[in-house]
Design an enzyme around this catalytic site. Sequence first.
Site, PDB file in Angstrom:
ATOM      1  N   TYR A  61       0.843  -0.956   0.088  1.00 61.85           N
ATOM      2  CA  TYR A  61       0.000   0.104   0.086  1.00 61.85           C
ATOM      3  C   TYR A  61       0.855   1.247  -0.112  1.00 61.85           C
ATOM      4  O   TYR A  61       1.360   1.803   1.091  1.00 61.85           O
ATOM      5  CB  TYR A  61      -0.739  -0.138   1.171  1.00 61.85           C
ATOM      6  CG  TYR A  61      -1.949  -1.129   1.258  1.00 61.85           C
ATOM      7  CD1 TYR A  61      -2.181  -1.849   0.119  1.00 61.85           C
ATOM      8  CD2 TYR A  61      -2.697  -1.406   2.418  1.00 61.85           C
ATOM      9  CE1 TYR A  61      -3.242  -3.085   0.021  1.00 61.85           C
ATOM     10  CE2 TYR A  61      -3.635  -2.200   2.498  1.00 61.85           C
ATOM     11  CZ  TYR A  61      -3.495  -3.116   1.251  1.00 61.85           C
ATOM     12  OH  TYR A  61      -4.781  -4.260   1.436  1.00 61.85           O
ATOM     13  N   PRO A 107     -15.945  -4.350   2.059  1.00 63.34           N
ATOM     14  CA  PRO A 107     -17.180  -4.901   2.766  1.00 63.34           C
ATOM     15  C   PRO A 107     -18.373  -4.072   2.692  1.00 63.34           C
ATOM     16  O   PRO A 107     -19.274  -4.738   2.764  1.00 63.34           O
ATOM     17  CB  PRO A 107     -16.617  -4.669   4.369  1.00 63.34           C
ATOM     18  CG  PRO A 107     -15.467  -3.635   4.249  1.00 63.34           C
ATOM     19  CD  PRO A 107     -15.005  -3.779   3.079  1.00 63.34           C
ATOM     20  N   GLY A 155     -23.302  -3.212  -4.296  1.00 66.74           N
ATOM     21  CA  GLY A 155     -23.635  -3.528  -5.631  1.00 66.74           C
ATOM     22  C   GLY A 155     -25.128  -3.077  -6.071  1.00 66.74           C
ATOM     23  O   GLY A 155     -25.510  -1.959  -5.445  1.00 66.74           O
TER      24      GLY A 155
END
Length: 286
Positions: free
Chosen positions: A62, A211, A215
């Site tokens: 990251y 999480p 959609g």
Amino acid sequence: MAVADSGTIELGGKKVHRLGYGAMRITGDGIWGPPKDHDEAIRVLRRAVELGVDFIDTADSYGPYISEDLIKEALHDGTGYGDVVIATKGGLTRSGPDVWPPLGRPEYLRQCILMSLRRLGLEQIPLWQLHRIDRKTPREETFAEVKKFVDEGLALQVGLSEVSVEEIKAAQEAGLPVASVQNRYNLGDRKAEDVLDYCEQQGIAFIPWAPVNAGSLARPGGPLEKVAGNHPGTTTSQLALAWLLRRSPVMVPIPGTSSVSHLEENLGGADVTLTDDEFRTLADAI
């Protein structure tokens, strides 16, 4: 808000709250380079801990490296992180924004964990996770090296990311003590349902990434919006997190953000209690 209402799980050698924080988004665009607002990234990390978060997930890729550096700057007190469990990952290489080739060769993984130890200012990683299985490296070699991290005390616990049930079993058969699995899972994407069920059966922590991505369930007039009507002031993201927390006692969601206000909104998901009917409505909606 009360992160403590998310419940607890034993992970990284401590009992931690099941609603954690994922530190991917505190880096630059494409998870590359420094954040646009360094001070806000520091505030996000410190505010998460103030609100009760005691499990923070990151990775050496990251930034790369920048997320780990920021975590140390924000939260290391000179001796460690107190009651906060820092989990990190290794096994991906970075050559530019949104580029993530896996590399599972033993010598590279050892470099990953040694450098994470240095950047985080730790003598032992509470939970070190293999970010991906490298298809170009025999997985038995990778598993054997990761097992050494525990045997040598470099990591207290180890886990896997984006794996199948068969791969978890292969790791276990190779003697790898799998403490956690981190797969994509949310209300709108439950392809890892069998993996979650296996983790629950085995007592393995399941850390869903992305999480709050619900959609089509979050569409106007959709199931989430209808359930939200029963909870004034509650957002669809909070409902999505509340559903995950209820779905399994081994579930450890780690919503990520680079904004304090968004962080506070996400952590409010621990305050939401779904009825049995609401839980089933969302479970059956996909």
